[in-house]
Design a protein around this motif. Structure first.
Motif, PDB file in Angstrom:
ATOM      1  N   LYS A 288      -0.141  -9.764  11.744  1.00  0.00           N
ATOM      2  CA  LYS A 288       1.143  -9.119  11.453  1.00  0.00           C
ATOM      3  C   LYS A 288       2.289 -10.110  11.601  1.00  0.00           C
ATOM      4  CE  LYS A 288       3.951  -5.395  11.145  1.00  0.00           C
ATOM      5  NZ  LYS A 288       4.020  -4.470   9.993  1.00  0.00           N
ATOM      6  N   ALA A 289       2.219 -10.978  12.609  1.00  0.00           N
ATOM      7  CA  ALA A 289       3.293 -11.963  12.822  1.00  0.00           C
ATOM      8  C   ALA A 289       3.420 -12.899  11.632  1.00  0.00           C
ATOM      9  CB  ALA A 289       3.028 -12.758  14.098  1.00  0.00           C
ATOM     10  N   VAL A 290       2.282 -13.298  11.050  1.00  0.00           N
ATOM     11  CA  VAL A 290       2.299 -14.262   9.944  1.00  0.00           C
ATOM     12  C   VAL A 290       2.624 -13.587   8.621  1.00  0.00           C
ATOM     13  CG1 VAL A 290       0.883 -15.857   8.570  1.00  0.00           C
ATOM     14  CG2 VAL A 290       0.725 -15.872  11.076  1.00  0.00           C
ATOM     15  N   THR A 291       2.005 -12.442   8.333  1.00  0.00           N
ATOM     16  CA  THR A 291       2.083 -11.851   6.996  1.00  0.00           C
ATOM     17  C   THR A 291       3.010 -10.638   6.897  1.00  0.00           C
ATOM     18  OG1 THR A 291       0.262 -10.286   7.347  1.00  0.00           O
ATOM     19  CG2 THR A 291      -0.328 -12.523   6.631  1.00  0.00           C
ATOM     20  N   ALA A 292       3.464 -10.108   8.020  1.00  0.00           N
ATOM     21  CA  ALA A 292       4.288  -8.894   8.058  1.00  0.00           C
ATOM     22  C   ALA A 292       3.521  -7.674   7.551  1.00  0.00           C
ATOM     23  CB  ALA A 292       5.586  -9.074   7.278  1.00  0.00           C
ATOM     24  N   MET A 293       2.195  -7.723   7.628  1.00  0.00           N
ATOM     25  CA  MET A 293       1.369  -6.580   7.251  1.00  0.00           C
ATOM     26  C   MET A 293       0.050  -6.637   8.017  1.00  0.00           C
ATOM     27  SD  MET A 293       0.486  -7.764   3.301  1.00  0.00           S
ATOM     28  CE  MET A 293       2.122  -8.445   3.010  1.00  0.00           C
ATOM     29  N   SER A 294      -0.667  -5.530   8.016  1.00  0.00           N
ATOM     30  CA  SER A 294      -1.977  -5.495   8.656  1.00  0.00           C
ATOM     31  C   SER A 294      -3.018  -6.083   7.707  1.00  0.00           C
ATOM     32  CB  SER A 294      -2.349  -4.050   9.001  1.00  0.00           C
ATOM     33  OG  SER A 294      -2.635  -3.332   7.807  1.00  0.00           O
ATOM     34  N   PRO A 295      -4.225  -6.411   8.213  1.00  0.00           N
ATOM     35  CA  PRO A 295      -5.282  -6.888   7.305  1.00  0.00           C
ATOM     36  C   PRO A 295      -5.592  -5.900   6.182  1.00  0.00           C
ATOM     37  CG  PRO A 295      -5.867  -7.404   9.564  1.00  0.00           C
ATOM     38  CD  PRO A 295      -4.631  -6.545   9.629  1.00  0.00           C
ATOM     39  N   LEU A 296      -5.588  -4.591   6.477  1.00  0.00           N
ATOM     40  CA  LEU A 296      -5.879  -3.610   5.434  1.00  0.00           C
ATOM     41  C   LEU A 296      -4.755  -3.534   4.406  1.00  0.00           C
ATOM     42  CD1 LEU A 296      -7.521  -0.760   7.551  1.00  0.00           C
ATOM     43  CD2 LEU A 296      -8.648  -2.316   5.937  1.00  0.00           C
ATOM     44  N   GLN A 297      -3.509  -3.646   4.867  1.00  0.00           N
ATOM     45  CA  GLN A 297      -2.389  -3.679   3.922  1.00  0.00           C
ATOM     46  C   GLN A 297      -2.453  -4.925   3.045  1.00  0.00           C
ATOM     47  OE1 GLN A 297       0.676  -3.359   6.904  1.00  0.00           O
ATOM     48  NE2 GLN A 297       1.157  -1.246   6.341  1.00  0.00           N
ATOM     49  N   TYR A 298      -2.851  -6.044   3.650  1.00  0.00           N
ATOM     50  CA  TYR A 298      -2.995  -7.289   2.886  1.00  0.00           C
ATOM     51  C   TYR A 298      -4.080  -7.121   1.820  1.00  0.00           C
ATOM     52  CZ  TYR A 298      -3.461 -12.324   1.986  1.00  0.00           C
ATOM     53  OH  TYR A 298      -3.490 -13.562   1.386  1.00  0.00           O
ATOM     54  N   GLN A 299      -5.219  -6.546   2.216  1.00  0.00           N
ATOM     55  CA  GLN A 299      -6.303  -6.317   1.261  1.00  0.00           C
ATOM     56  C   GLN A 299      -5.818  -5.462   0.083  1.00  0.00           C
ATOM     57  OE1 GLN A 299      -9.102  -3.266   2.134  1.00  0.00           O
ATOM     58  NE2 GLN A 299     -10.857  -4.386   1.293  1.00  0.00           N
ATOM     59  N   LYS A 300      -5.038  -4.422   0.374  1.00  0.00           N
ATOM     60  CA  LYS A 300      -4.543  -3.555  -0.693  1.00  0.00           C
ATOM     61  C   LYS A 300      -3.670  -4.336  -1.669  1.00  0.00           C
ATOM     62  CE  LYS A 300      -3.091   0.556   0.394  1.00  0.00           C
ATOM     63  NZ  LYS A 300      -2.234   1.675   0.894  1.00  0.00           N
ATOM     64  N   GLN A 301      -2.789  -5.189  -1.132  1.00  0.00           N
ATOM     65  CA  GLN A 301      -1.931  -6.000  -2.004  1.00  0.00           C
ATOM     66  C   GLN A 301      -2.774  -6.892  -2.910  1.00  0.00           C
ATOM     67  OE1 GLN A 301       1.640  -6.979  -1.954  1.00  0.00           O
ATOM     68  NE2 GLN A 301       2.339  -5.324  -0.631  1.00  0.00           N
ATOM     69  N   ILE A 302      -3.776  -7.547  -2.328  1.00  0.00           N
ATOM     70  CA  ILE A 302      -4.614  -8.443  -3.117  1.00  0.00           C
ATOM     71  C   ILE A 302      -5.391  -7.655  -4.167  1.00  0.00           C
ATOM     72  CG2 ILE A 302      -6.563 -10.050  -3.041  1.00  0.00           C
ATOM     73  CD1 ILE A 302      -3.928 -11.155  -1.923  1.00  0.00           C
ATOM     74  N   ARG A 303      -5.945  -6.503  -3.787  1.00  0.00           N
ATOM     75  CA  ARG A 303      -6.683  -5.671  -4.742  1.00  0.00           C
ATOM     76  C   ARG A 303      -5.801  -5.308  -5.941  1.00  0.00           C
ATOM     77  NH1 ARG A 303     -10.185  -1.003  -1.545  1.00  0.00           N
ATOM     78  NH2 ARG A 303     -12.029  -2.304  -1.137  1.00  0.00           N
ATOM     79  N   LEU A 304      -4.591  -4.849  -5.658  1.00  0.00           N
ATOM     80  CA  LEU A 304      -3.731  -4.385  -6.736  1.00  0.00           C
ATOM     81  C   LEU A 304      -3.244  -5.538  -7.607  1.00  0.00           C
ATOM     82  CD1 LEU A 304      -1.764  -1.673  -4.745  1.00  0.00           C
ATOM     83  CD2 LEU A 304      -3.463  -1.281  -6.549  1.00  0.00           C
ATOM     84  N   GLN A 305      -2.976  -6.689  -7.002  1.00  0.00           N
ATOM     85  CA  GLN A 305      -2.570  -7.838  -7.816  1.00  0.00           C
ATOM     86  C   GLN A 305      -3.730  -8.319  -8.697  1.00  0.00           C
ATOM     87  OE1 GLN A 305      -0.254 -11.006  -6.267  1.00  0.00           O
ATOM     88  NE2 GLN A 305       1.003  -9.713  -4.963  1.00  0.00           N
ATOM     89  N   GLU A 306      -4.956  -8.307  -8.156  1.00  0.00           N
ATOM     90  CA  GLU A 306      -6.113  -8.695  -8.956  1.00  0.00           C
ATOM     91  C   GLU A 306      -6.353  -7.697 -10.089  1.00  0.00           C
ATOM     92  OE1 GLU A 306      -7.994 -11.377  -8.898  1.00  0.00           O
ATOM     93  OE2 GLU A 306      -6.992 -12.300  -7.177  1.00  0.00           O
ATOM     94  N   ALA A 307      -6.196  -6.416  -9.803  1.00  0.00           N
ATOM     95  CA  ALA A 307      -6.360  -5.399 -10.848  1.00  0.00           C
ATOM     96  C   ALA A 307      -5.331  -5.599 -11.950  1.00  0.00           C
ATOM     97  CB  ALA A 307      -6.226  -4.007 -10.242  1.00  0.00           C
ATOM     98  N   ARG A 308      -4.121  -5.932 -11.565  1.00  0.00           N
ATOM     99  CA  ARG A 308      -3.069  -6.187 -12.556  1.00  0.00           C
ATOM    100  C   ARG A 308      -3.467  -7.331 -13.492  1.00  0.00           C
ATOM    101  NH1 ARG A 308       3.260  -7.760 -11.236  1.00  0.00           N
ATOM    102  NH2 ARG A 308       4.215  -6.052 -12.412  1.00  0.00           N
TER     103      ARG A 308
END
Length: 303
Positions: free
Chosen positions: A229-249
């Protein structure tokens, strides 16, 4: 101010049009935009960016960072970023000098100097993955000299590595020294988080437990939550969701997949859930978003 004007003129001369521009130097990219932009979703790689004109906003998780020509920023992890040029014109465009950070080169320099910052030790807490400081005359001078080498391609193989090392030296001894040195230390908390990020990026389409990611990072689950959270401002699951949606795009736009297929490909079992989360992140359902991106491909830029 004269140095900023010089750097701005060199970026203008080596771009000439809006957008991102590769240069003859691997790892050096330039950006120019002559008007404010819409929000752009992308994955920002570790880099140092010097702003020579205009203003820009970056949103990472729940953090918003605004930077202008007085600043340079350091990115120390692969970060899903929503960026937006908020001040630019034909007369005073947004201009950026983006220099990739090579962990191996940084590690060699830190090792040669025999210096490790207090925060670099394995137990030290990492800072944000995107941090901002004011540009110094020494850093600007080195960036200007590197840009001028683009005018003499024959000099690049011999002189560019020297100037690039000077830029890294300035970074390792400037306001962001703790962040830069943490990249170079294999067992720093930052690099433990980066191992977790790398694992999630490789396995984003599969469900995972926090314990599995913590094992990969060589951290306890509580430490992973805190430092991720300190590095990315999100949880690991939130990070995974961002990556999933960007890859789907990318799959919808680049491979021509329909939304349901792209959603399934990146790990969604429910097409309706995929569509909801896609719209929440990108502001439009998949098909409408893809049409918008085909009309305006600059909205897929990464800086």
């Amino acid at each position: 101010m004269n140095q900023l004007n010089d750097l701005a003129a060199l970026i203008e001369r080596n771009t000439g049009s809006d957008g991102l521009h590769e240069t003859a130097l691997p790892g050096l990219r330039l950006a120019r935009y002559s008007a404010p932009s819409a929000p752009v979703h992308g994955l920002h790689k570790p880099a140092m960016c010097i702003i020579a004109g205009g203003r820009k906003q970056a949103m990472i998780g729940d953090r918003i960072i605004i930077y202008d020509k007085a600043c340079y920023l350091v990115v120390t992890a692969d970060l899903p970023v929503v960026s937006q040029v908020i001040e630019a014109s034909a007369e005073a465009p947004y201009l950026c000098f983006a220099f990739d950070l090579n962990p191996a080169v940084l590690a060699a320099m830190v090792s040669a100097a025999g210096v490790i910052a207090p925060g670099d030790a394995p137990g030290g807490a990492p800072g944000p993955g995107l941090a901002l400081s004011r540009s110094t005359p020494e850093l600007l001078d080195a960036a200007i000299r590197l840009m001028r080498l683009l005018d003499t391609p024959g000099d690049l193989p011999f002189l560019a590595p020297l100037v690039e090392r000077e830029i890294l030296y300035r970074l390792l001894n400037g306001d962001q020294k703790d962040q830069a040195r943490a990249i170079a230390v294999a067992d720093s908390r930052l690099n433990q988080v980066n191992r977790a990020i790398g694992w999630i990026r490789r396995n984003y389409a599969q469900p995972f437990t926090i314990g599995r990611v913590a094992e990969e990072a060589r951290m306890s689950t509580s430490a992973l939550h805190e430092h991720f959270k300190a590095v990315t401002a999100m949880s690991p699951l939130q990070y995974q969701k961002q990556i999933r949606l960007q890859e789907a795009r990318q799959l919808i736009l680049g491979a021509g997949m329909d939304a349901a297929t792209a959603g399934h490909e990146v790990g969604y079992d429910s097409p309706s859930q995929f569509s909801r989360e896609y719209r929440r992140l990108f502001g439009a359902p998949p098909i409408a978003d893809a049409a918008r991106l085909r009309a305006r491909p600059e909205l897929m830029a990464e800086i």
